[in-house]
Design a protein around this motif. Sequence first.
Motif, PDB file in Angstrom:
ATOM      1  N   GLY A 256       0.817  -1.201   0.000  1.00  0.00           N
ATOM      2  CA  GLY A 256       0.000   0.000   0.000  1.00  0.00           C
ATOM      3  C   GLY A 256       0.852   1.253   0.000  1.00  0.00           C
ATOM      4  N   TYR A 257       0.252   2.350   0.469  1.00  0.00           N
ATOM      5  CA  TYR A 257       0.934   3.637   0.470  1.00  0.00           C
ATOM      6  C   TYR A 257       1.586   3.960   1.819  1.00  0.00           C
ATOM      7  CZ  TYR A 257      -2.086   4.384  -3.624  1.00  0.00           C
ATOM      8  OH  TYR A 257      -2.737   4.279  -4.829  1.00  0.00           O
ATOM      9  N   HIS A 258       1.399   3.104   2.813  1.00  0.00           N
ATOM     10  CA  HIS A 258       1.793   3.433   4.176  1.00  0.00           C
ATOM     11  C   HIS A 258       3.161   2.843   4.523  1.00  0.00           C
ATOM     12  CE1 HIS A 258      -2.437   4.519   4.449  1.00  0.00           C
ATOM     13  NE2 HIS A 258      -2.731   3.319   3.992  1.00  0.00           N
ATOM     14  N   GLU A 259       3.860   3.512   5.425  1.00  0.00           N
ATOM     15  CA  GLU A 259       5.190   3.043   5.839  1.00  0.00           C
ATOM     16  C   GLU A 259       5.138   1.658   6.470  1.00  0.00           C
ATOM     17  OE1 GLU A 259       7.380   5.682   8.261  1.00  0.00           O
ATOM     18  OE2 GLU A 259       7.327   7.364   6.837  1.00  0.00           O
ATOM     19  N   ALA A 260       4.024   1.362   7.125  1.00  0.00           N
ATOM     20  CA  ALA A 260       3.899   0.067   7.802  1.00  0.00           C
ATOM     21  C   ALA A 260       3.717  -1.089   6.827  1.00  0.00           C
ATOM     22  CB  ALA A 260       2.718   0.101   8.783  1.00  0.00           C
ATOM     23  N   ASP A 261       3.356  -0.804   5.573  1.00  0.00           N
ATOM     24  CA  ASP A 261       3.176  -1.865   4.579  1.00  0.00           C
ATOM     25  C   ASP A 261       4.526  -2.465   4.194  1.00  0.00           C
ATOM     26  OD1 ASP A 261       0.349  -1.594   4.308  1.00  0.00           O
ATOM     27  OD2 ASP A 261       0.669   0.216   3.120  1.00  0.00           O
ATOM     28  N   HIS A 262       4.525  -3.723   3.886  1.00  0.00           N
ATOM     29  CA  HIS A 262       5.770  -4.421   3.558  1.00  0.00           C
ATOM     30  C   HIS A 262       6.331  -3.975   2.215  1.00  0.00           C
ATOM     31  CE1 HIS A 262       3.821  -6.928   6.595  1.00  0.00           C
ATOM     32  NE2 HIS A 262       5.042  -7.309   6.928  1.00  0.00           N
ATOM     33  N   ILE A 263       5.462  -3.629   1.294  1.00  0.00           N
ATOM     34  CA  ILE A 263       5.860  -3.089  -0.001  1.00  0.00           C
ATOM     35  C   ILE A 263       5.010  -1.854  -0.273  1.00  0.00           C
ATOM     36  CG2 ILE A 263       5.866  -3.503  -2.503  1.00  0.00           C
ATOM     37  CD1 ILE A 263       6.647  -6.372  -1.950  1.00  0.00           C
ATOM     38  N   ASN A 264       5.652  -0.798  -0.776  1.00  0.00           N
ATOM     39  CA  ASN A 264       4.946   0.464  -1.030  1.00  0.00           C
ATOM     40  C   ASN A 264       4.785   0.714  -2.528  1.00  0.00           C
ATOM     41  OD1 ASN A 264       6.787   1.627   1.691  1.00  0.00           O
ATOM     42  ND2 ASN A 264       4.565   1.495   1.721  1.00  0.00           N
ATOM     43  N   LEU A 265       3.586   1.150  -2.891  1.00  0.00           N
ATOM     44  CA  LEU A 265       3.322   1.613  -4.243  1.00  0.00           C
ATOM     45  C   LEU A 265       3.545   3.116  -4.279  1.00  0.00           C
ATOM     46  CD1 LEU A 265       2.118   1.144  -7.128  1.00  0.00           C
ATOM     47  CD2 LEU A 265      -0.136   1.545  -6.111  1.00  0.00           C
ATOM     48  N   PHE A 276       4.879   2.724 -12.443  1.00  0.00           N
ATOM     49  CA  PHE A 276       4.910   2.964 -10.998  1.00  0.00           C
ATOM     50  C   PHE A 276       6.124   2.299 -10.371  1.00  0.00           C
ATOM     51  CE2 PHE A 276       2.251  -0.666 -12.039  1.00  0.00           C
ATOM     52  CZ  PHE A 276       2.718  -1.675 -11.207  1.00  0.00           C
ATOM     53  N   ASP A 277       6.420   2.742  -9.154  1.00  0.00           N
ATOM     54  CA  ASP A 277       7.503   2.149  -8.369  1.00  0.00           C
ATOM     55  C   ASP A 277       6.931   1.237  -7.301  1.00  0.00           C
ATOM     56  OD1 ASP A 277       9.604   3.410  -9.655  1.00  0.00           O
ATOM     57  OD2 ASP A 277       9.560   5.160  -8.318  1.00  0.00           O
ATOM     58  N   LEU A 278       7.652   0.163  -7.021  1.00  0.00           N
ATOM     59  CA  LEU A 278       7.375  -0.688  -5.874  1.00  0.00           C
ATOM     60  C   LEU A 278       8.609  -0.657  -4.985  1.00  0.00           C
ATOM     61  CD1 LEU A 278       5.601  -3.692  -7.646  1.00  0.00           C
ATOM     62  CD2 LEU A 278       4.538  -1.983  -6.161  1.00  0.00           C
ATOM     63  N   LYS A 279       8.441  -0.142  -3.781  1.00  0.00           N
ATOM     64  CA  LYS A 279       9.551  -0.016  -2.842  1.00  0.00           C
ATOM     65  C   LYS A 279       9.545  -1.209  -1.902  1.00  0.00           C
ATOM     66  CE  LYS A 279       9.266   5.044  -2.902  1.00  0.00           C
ATOM     67  NZ  LYS A 279       9.114   6.274  -2.073  1.00  0.00           N
ATOM     68  N   GLU A 280      10.679  -1.891  -1.892  1.00  0.00           N
ATOM     69  CA  GLU A 280      10.796  -3.120  -1.116  1.00  0.00           C
ATOM     70  C   GLU A 280      12.129  -3.135  -0.382  1.00  0.00           C
ATOM     71  OE1 GLU A 280      10.495  -7.925  -2.059  1.00  0.00           O
ATOM     72  OE2 GLU A 280      11.348  -6.559  -3.542  1.00  0.00           O
ATOM     73  N   GLU A 281      12.064  -2.932   0.923  1.00  0.00           N
ATOM     74  CA  GLU A 281      13.263  -2.989   1.762  1.00  0.00           C
ATOM     75  C   GLU A 281      14.393  -2.132   1.189  1.00  0.00           C
ATOM     76  OE1 GLU A 281      14.191  -7.100   2.159  1.00  0.00           O
ATOM     77  OE2 GLU A 281      12.514  -7.508   3.527  1.00  0.00           O
ATOM     78  N   GLY A 282      14.080  -0.884   0.866  1.00  0.00           N
ATOM     79  CA  GLY A 282      15.088   0.046   0.373  1.00  0.00           C
ATOM     80  C   GLY A 282      15.338  -0.003  -1.117  1.00  0.00           C
ATOM     81  N   LEU A 283      14.816  -1.015  -1.797  1.00  0.00           N
ATOM     82  CA  LEU A 283      14.976  -1.122  -3.244  1.00  0.00           C
ATOM     83  C   LEU A 283      13.769  -0.526  -3.957  1.00  0.00           C
ATOM     84  CD1 LEU A 283      16.315  -4.803  -3.470  1.00  0.00           C
ATOM     85  CD2 LEU A 283      17.657  -2.684  -3.541  1.00  0.00           C
ATOM     86  N   HIS A 284      14.003   0.084  -5.107  1.00  0.00           N
ATOM     87  CA  HIS A 284      12.935   0.647  -5.922  1.00  0.00           C
ATOM     88  C   HIS A 284      12.849  -0.139  -7.230  1.00  0.00           C
ATOM     89  CE1 HIS A 284      12.382   4.829  -3.933  1.00  0.00           C
ATOM     90  NE2 HIS A 284      12.888   3.966  -3.067  1.00  0.00           N
ATOM     91  N   HIS A 285      11.696  -0.746  -7.468  1.00  0.00           N
ATOM     92  CA  HIS A 285      11.486  -1.479  -8.709  1.00  0.00           C
ATOM     93  C   HIS A 285      10.518  -0.679  -9.578  1.00  0.00           C
ATOM     94  CE1 HIS A 285      13.288  -4.769  -6.500  1.00  0.00           C
ATOM     95  NE2 HIS A 285      12.286  -4.780  -5.635  1.00  0.00           N
ATOM     96  N   ARG A 286      10.919  -0.362 -10.813  1.00  0.00           N
ATOM     97  CA  ARG A 286      10.027   0.374 -11.710  1.00  0.00           C
ATOM     98  C   ARG A 286       9.288  -0.610 -12.604  1.00  0.00           C
ATOM     99  NH1 ARG A 286       7.441   5.079 -11.229  1.00  0.00           N
ATOM    100  NH2 ARG A 286       6.813   5.925 -13.253  1.00  0.00           N
ATOM    101  N   VAL A 287       7.965  -0.472 -12.647  1.00  0.00           N
ATOM    102  CA  VAL A 287       7.112  -1.356 -13.439  1.00  0.00           C
ATOM    103  C   VAL A 287       6.441  -0.544 -14.534  1.00  0.00           C
ATOM    104  CG1 VAL A 287       5.168  -2.963 -13.409  1.00  0.00           C
ATOM    105  CG2 VAL A 287       6.700  -2.816 -11.418  1.00  0.00           C
ATOM    106  N   ALA A 288       6.430  -1.083 -15.759  1.00  0.00           N
ATOM    107  CA  ALA A 288       5.728  -0.459 -16.887  1.00  0.00           C
ATOM    108  C   ALA A 288       4.622  -1.419 -17.318  1.00  0.00           C
ATOM    109  CB  ALA A 288       6.686  -0.179 -18.032  1.00  0.00           C
ATOM    110  N   LEU A 289       3.459  -1.279 -16.713  1.00  0.00           N
ATOM    111  CA  LEU A 289       2.350  -2.215 -16.924  1.00  0.00           C
ATOM    112  C   LEU A 289       1.616  -1.885 -18.219  1.00  0.00           C
ATOM    113  CD1 LEU A 289       0.965  -4.554 -15.270  1.00  0.00           C
ATOM    114  CD2 LEU A 289      -0.688  -2.827 -14.519  1.00  0.00           C
ATOM    115  N   PRO A 290       1.329  -2.879 -19.069  1.00  0.00           N
ATOM    116  CA  PRO A 290       0.609  -2.597 -20.313  1.00  0.00           C
ATOM    117  C   PRO A 290      -0.853  -2.187 -20.111  1.00  0.00           C
ATOM    118  CG  PRO A 290       1.818  -4.676 -20.445  1.00  0.00           C
ATOM    119  CD  PRO A 290       1.816  -4.258 -19.007  1.00  0.00           C
ATOM    120  N   LEU A 291      -1.398  -2.370 -18.923  1.00  0.00           N
ATOM    121  CA  LEU A 291      -2.792  -2.015 -18.656  1.00  0.00           C
ATOM    122  C   LEU A 291      -2.898  -0.581 -18.155  1.00  0.00           C
ATOM    123  CD1 LEU A 291      -4.133  -5.190 -16.815  1.00  0.00           C
ATOM    124  CD2 LEU A 291      -3.854  -4.783 -19.256  1.00  0.00           C
ATOM    125  N   SER A 292      -4.051   0.037 -18.379  1.00  0.00           N
ATOM    126  CA  SER A 292      -4.283   1.406 -17.942  1.00  0.00           C
ATOM    127  C   SER A 292      -4.979   1.441 -16.593  1.00  0.00           C
ATOM    128  CB  SER A 292      -5.154   2.151 -18.970  1.00  0.00           C
ATOM    129  OG  SER A 292      -4.520   2.202 -20.222  1.00  0.00           O
TER     130      SER A 292
END
Length: 485
Positions: A256-265, A276-292
């Motif tokens: 979710g969007y909260h600091e307490a979430d394990h992964i942040n959108l 969008f970015d997915l933040k996971e334990e200090g890492l930032h993963h960039r996703v380019a989703l084909p859906l709108s």
Amino acid sequence: MKLSSLLQSIEDDLLANEIPDILISGLHFHSRQIKKGYVFVAISGYETDGHQYIQDAIEAGAIAIIGDKDLRGFSIPYIRVKNSRNILPKLAQSFFGTSAKKHTLIGITGTNGKTTTAFMLRHILEEAGIRCSLVGTVANIINGEHLSPSNTTPDPITLHELIQKSEDEVIIIEVSSHGLSQGRVNGIPFDFALFTNLSHDHLDYHGTIYNYFEVKAQLFNQLNHHGEAIISNYCDWSRRLIDRLATNQKNVFSVGYHEADHINLANVNVEFSTDFDLKEEGLHHRVALPLSGLHNAQNASLSFITARRLGLHSDQVITALNSFPGVPGRFETYSHGNGAICVVDYAHTPDGLTHVLQTIKKQGAKRIIHIFGFRGNGDPTKRKEMITISSNFSDKFILTLDDLNGIEASQMVDTLHHLLERHGNGKGSVIEDRTIAIQSTLQETQEGDWIIITGKGPESYKQSFHYPTSSDKETIHYNAAAYGT
């Protein structure tokens, strides 16, 4: 299998003393599905009582009856139980031997996003070389074979037969609120239970949004000892569920969007695509989703965290998400010859409709023309809100017929006119025939217009309309051919 062995699974529910030692070849609760050697389970249904069809089952070849009414005088054994509906999942599990199967079982519940999340997750797993079955709204996919579904969550007989048939490593099951309240998944020990969101739907059945939430929450009581609850934390109901599960010492993971979430959108861009970015334990993963759409970024984030909990590497998951082909009937787009765009989507709730129309708005539509209706015997409490949403986002909307489900067409048309007069805000009209509504709109469109047809997605029509088509998609293509576009 012997009847006595089958009934060992429901010993505490039996009200009969003598159990005949006979071989059985199958069981079912529908008399028309009974074959020679079957057991007929008579269930007091919501519309009809299965006990009324016992003689039909006997004539079809049933060799024993299980029911919960005090009945006598049949030519074959009648075995009475406390509640035949409640014991059906146990009987199905016992007959098909699914308790001994070693699948990883994933259940997904929530108002919107179940199907998209299920298809995303299956795509991720298959791309990683993990064979995956899927049981849900659009299709049942078992061992790579696509089978037509009957309900979002099948009846216990069908469900356990599919589980027994599957030779895949993982099975994903969409679990509806009806499926939970009617006990269709009772006894299934899930390894993962996912929650997408909760919003207004099915209140004609559940009564209140609170009851609806409580039914959805039942899925998480069926997690096995090491099972994990994975929550898409984008609504207030998600927070409530997380707190409850944590209090009950469940293994809970959230995105979710909260600091307490394990992964942040974060950093979501939906202007022309969905990045969008997915933040996971200090890492930032960039996703380019084909859906709108933002809602699909949320669905993707839930799929991502689930795949990670299953042990996949983040790079594998992101590569799969970037190549996700989509879901039949979920924001499927078609180009019209005059430059207009047609969209077919399953959206049938206020929340789902808002997401779809917002997404189209951000695509720079010159005009938005919305075609939709309401199902007979569906939840009437959401109709006003859905018309208001369509009026707010659309330049024009057309109310038309959806599945009648036993309601007279004239009665539903009267309902549509009444809703339009009270809540249409001067933007709407009623065209009874669904195919004519689509055809006439296509004739009037101009370059830059977006026509959005919601409510049925990939489903076939249940009644005949003016044009010889069986779905919204076919109606669009029929008109394209007829008008040379």
